[in-house]
Design a protein around this motif. Sequence first.
Motif, PDB file in Angstrom:
ATOM      1  N   ARG A   1       0.870  -1.189   0.000  1.00 37.21           N
ATOM      2  CA  ARG A   1       0.000   0.000   0.000  1.00 37.21           C
ATOM      3  C   ARG A   1       0.894   1.223   0.000  1.00 37.21           C
ATOM      4  O   ARG A   1       2.100   1.125   0.216  1.00 37.21           O
ATOM      5  CB  ARG A   1      -0.930  -0.002   1.215  1.00 37.21           C
ATOM      6  N   THR A   2       0.321   2.403  -0.216  1.00 37.72           N
ATOM      7  CA  THR A   2       1.119   3.626  -0.229  1.00 37.72           C
ATOM      8  C   THR A   2       0.307   4.793   0.315  1.00 37.72           C
ATOM      9  O   THR A   2      -0.907   4.674   0.541  1.00 37.72           O
ATOM     10  CB  THR A   2       1.608   3.946  -1.657  1.00 37.72           C
TER      11      THR A   2
ATOM     12  N   HIS B   1      13.483   5.853 -13.858  1.00 34.96           N
ATOM     13  CA  HIS B   1      13.975   7.230 -13.971  1.00 34.96           C
ATOM     14  C   HIS B   1      14.233   7.870 -12.609  1.00 34.96           C
ATOM     15  O   HIS B   1      14.508   9.066 -12.521  1.00 34.96           O
ATOM     16  CB  HIS B   1      13.056   8.094 -14.830  1.00 34.96           C
ATOM     17  N   SER B   2      14.177   7.063 -11.556  1.00 34.07           N
ATOM     18  CA  SER B   2      14.605   7.548 -10.245  1.00 34.07           C
ATOM     19  C   SER B   2      16.123   7.471 -10.091  1.00 34.07           C
ATOM     20  O   SER B   2      16.677   7.994  -9.121  1.00 34.07           O
ATOM     21  CB  SER B   2      13.956   6.711  -9.130  1.00 34.07           C
TER      22      SER B   2
ATOM     23  N   LEU C   1       5.615   3.550 -12.489  1.00 32.28           N
ATOM     24  CA  LEU C   1       5.980   2.435 -11.613  1.00 32.28           C
ATOM     25  C   LEU C   1       5.804   1.117 -12.354  1.00 32.28           C
ATOM     26  O   LEU C   1       6.636   0.208 -12.242  1.00 32.28           O
ATOM     27  CB  LEU C   1       5.112   2.458 -10.356  1.00 32.28           C
ATOM     28  N   GLY C   2       4.717   1.021 -13.124  1.00 33.31           N
ATOM     29  CA  GLY C   2       4.451  -0.191 -13.890  1.00 33.31           C
ATOM     30  C   GLY C   2       5.531  -0.483 -14.916  1.00 33.31           C
ATOM     31  O   GLY C   2       5.886  -1.643 -15.145  1.00 33.31           O
TER      32      GLY C   2
ATOM     33  N   MET D   1       7.666   8.433  -7.103  1.00 31.52           N
ATOM     34  CA  MET D   1       8.124   7.184  -7.693  1.00 31.52           C
ATOM     35  C   MET D   1       8.943   6.350  -6.699  1.00 31.52           C
ATOM     36  O   MET D   1       8.759   5.136  -6.584  1.00 31.52           O
ATOM     37  CB  MET D   1       8.967   7.508  -8.932  1.00 31.52           C
ATOM     38  N   SER D   2       9.841   7.005  -5.962  1.00 29.37           N
ATOM     39  CA  SER D   2      10.701   6.261  -5.043  1.00 29.37           C
ATOM     40  C   SER D   2       9.896   5.618  -3.919  1.00 29.37           C
ATOM     41  O   SER D   2      10.163   4.481  -3.511  1.00 29.37           O
ATOM     42  CB  SER D   2      11.780   7.181  -4.457  1.00 29.37           C
ATOM     43  N   GLN D   3       8.865   6.329  -3.414  1.00 25.99           N
ATOM     44  CA  GLN D   3       8.036   5.765  -2.347  1.00 25.99           C
ATOM     45  C   GLN D   3       7.230   4.563  -2.848  1.00 25.99           C
ATOM     46  O   GLN D   3       7.062   3.564  -2.146  1.00 25.99           O
ATOM     47  CB  GLN D   3       7.080   6.819  -1.770  1.00 25.99           C
ATOM     48  N   LEU D   4       6.719   4.695  -4.082  1.00 19.52           N
ATOM     49  CA  LEU D   4       5.960   3.588  -4.653  1.00 19.52           C
ATOM     50  C   LEU D   4       6.853   2.363  -4.864  1.00 19.52           C
ATOM     51  O   LEU D   4       6.440   1.226  -4.627  1.00 19.52           O
ATOM     52  CB  LEU D   4       5.324   4.011  -5.978  1.00 19.52           C
TER      53      LEU D   4
END
Length: 736
Positions: free
Chosen positions: A296-297, A367-368, A487-488, A303-306
């Motif tokens: 979950r988020t 791209h992170s 993310l996908g 992006m980094s958290q996901l």
Amino acid sequence: MNYDLLFYSVPAASIIALVFAFIFFRQMKKEDEGTPRMREIAQYVREGAMAYLKQQYKVVVVVFVILAVFFAILAYVFHIQNPWVPFAFLTGGFFSGLAGFVGMKTATYASGRTANAARKSLNKGLKVAFRSGAVMGLTVVGLGLLDISLWCVLLNFFVDEATLAQKLVTITTTMLTFGMGASTQALFARVGGGIYTKAADVGADIVGKVESDLPEDDPRNPATIADNVGDNVGDVAGMGADLYESYCGSILSTMALGASAFYAVSPEMQFKAILAPMLIAAVGVVLSVLSIFTIRTKEGAGMSQLLKSMSFGTNLAAILSGVATFGILALVFGTETNMWWQLSCSVISGLVAGVVIGKATEYYTSHSYKPTQKLAESSQTGPATVIISGVGLGMLSTAIPVIAIVFAIVLSYLFAIGFDVENMMTAANLAQGLYGVAIAAVGMLSTLGITLATDAYGPIADNAGGNAQMSELEPEVRERTDVLDALGNTTAATGKGFAIGSAALTALALLASYIEEIKIAIGRTAGALINGVDAASASILDVMAEYNVSLMNPTVLAGVFIGAMMAFLFCGLTMNAVGRAAGKMVVEVRRQFHEIKGILTGEGTPDYKRCVEISTKAAQKEMLVPSLIAIIVPIITGMVLGVAGVLGLLIGGLGAGFVLAVFMANSGGAWDNAKKYVEEGHFGGKNSECHHATVVGDTVGDPFKDTSGPSLNILIKLMSMVSIVMAGLSVAIEIL
């Protein structure tokens, strides 16, 4: 020890996986699909995907019937084939196709619901998309374990051999053959789906984005629906069939090697070695289900958290699976000897390699991180430098996965033989060491339930963004779906790297299984000897000596070159297939812009169905040649070059195919995310010169990452499976 009870825990785990897959599917169906326009778009995609799959299965059924008849003739007329092969082949193909069908059906229902959930919050959208992806992951492992369990019970009832030890060898090697059915179905699904989706995607990008400056998934673009359909048939149905085949192949090859490695010890030890990989996979299923609930988020996550949220679930499953392995193998093999912890460490080697490959893929494609950011920066000097930088990035990215696999192979082998380096190539240690390598592949794939969920999530999120764009939802909804889509892209690239890595270990195990099948084929000849030893008691070294398998044998070297060539030939055929199909799509989209008035102003309605038809027909036509070549070449090699040539073919295909697949998947993933990075506002943002340059890179990368690259890991396993099934024919011709 009640081994029957342990065995029946395997089908029990498969039922748990299928039950939770059904629960997640029902939960997804209860979600609101949104506005009437959102429902309409989702229905277009659903109908297109089902129409394609129906047409593909018609073609595949014809191929399967022809091959099944061929195997039946070899078995019942010439008696050089196991009589169970035709049936095992058909069931393998059926379950592989069923796994892809269930996953795709779920994805086409989930994308619109994910877009609608994203209207409420980012976390809600993530949860709907990921749980829907979990349906695919759990269906694959559930059907895989169920199929394996059913064949164990069936063959145990019908197979009758002189001794129990011979019976266990016959059962496990027979079960290997249903892997060819799964591999054949997977290749058609991957190649056909990949050609379909990239023909539509490339056509939509060239005319829509580059020539007409339309946004991604703009409803004015006639190829948009076909593009969204393609995401499902290629990245969901294709990937599901692909990893079903890897999952089953790793377990089956380990079972066959276990029965052979401990043939001279005792039937009880054989049974333990057969049971161990099934139990590891069964526990991995349960742990995958538990870990799915941890993902979950928070709202507004970047992006980094996901990525951290997604990684937490997959890493948790891997860690728990590694710990559980020690308990499983201690229970199966007992703690009186060191076997339990030695093989547990082999499993850990595979698990760690899988994690390392996933992290390396994430680093080079997200791209992170700097590699993809540098790739996006190269767009300031035009599309040519984007292409050059992307190719270079992909080549550099092969180093870590290759080194990880090398360490996994060496360590899993050495752990299995207790680091007895001085005697590592004796017959007994060789058999036990290869069993360790095979069980490492099982370890890498033990948490496939959640790993595949993160992969199947990608196209669902991508389609959700398309639905939001075409339905003209609020800008913040598209922003949320873009985050989920980015993310996908990373999870899909990671999943492809994982699939390729697991394919390398599985193919190596299948290589050893091919030698076992050669022993059985020779054993069918009354009084047959291998290197002067009775066929049933012969070792792998005896087979190698009998056929003079060495690097100095020109027949082996010829096979190596043919195998390496096959990887490039296959990629060339599939890349050109995408190019031809995309060319037809470009012509059609341009025609519609020119002939249908008011499309670009939003007053006219594009002919979406025509573009869907073009992709469908092109995919059905273009997938046949590369798929059939993958089946025919190992057969011809066995007939012309014999067993030594086939071993060379499999080694060459494995080496070249693995590295080439990593290169293509990572280049394509990096090009895609470099475009996303620019679209987020860097280097001029959308519709800038830099954006146009990265769109060109993304277009070139589409067949890299979604057609040719991921198809290679099926190619190397299918060639192994075909060789195993046709071992009897190769031996018979060589004897003549």
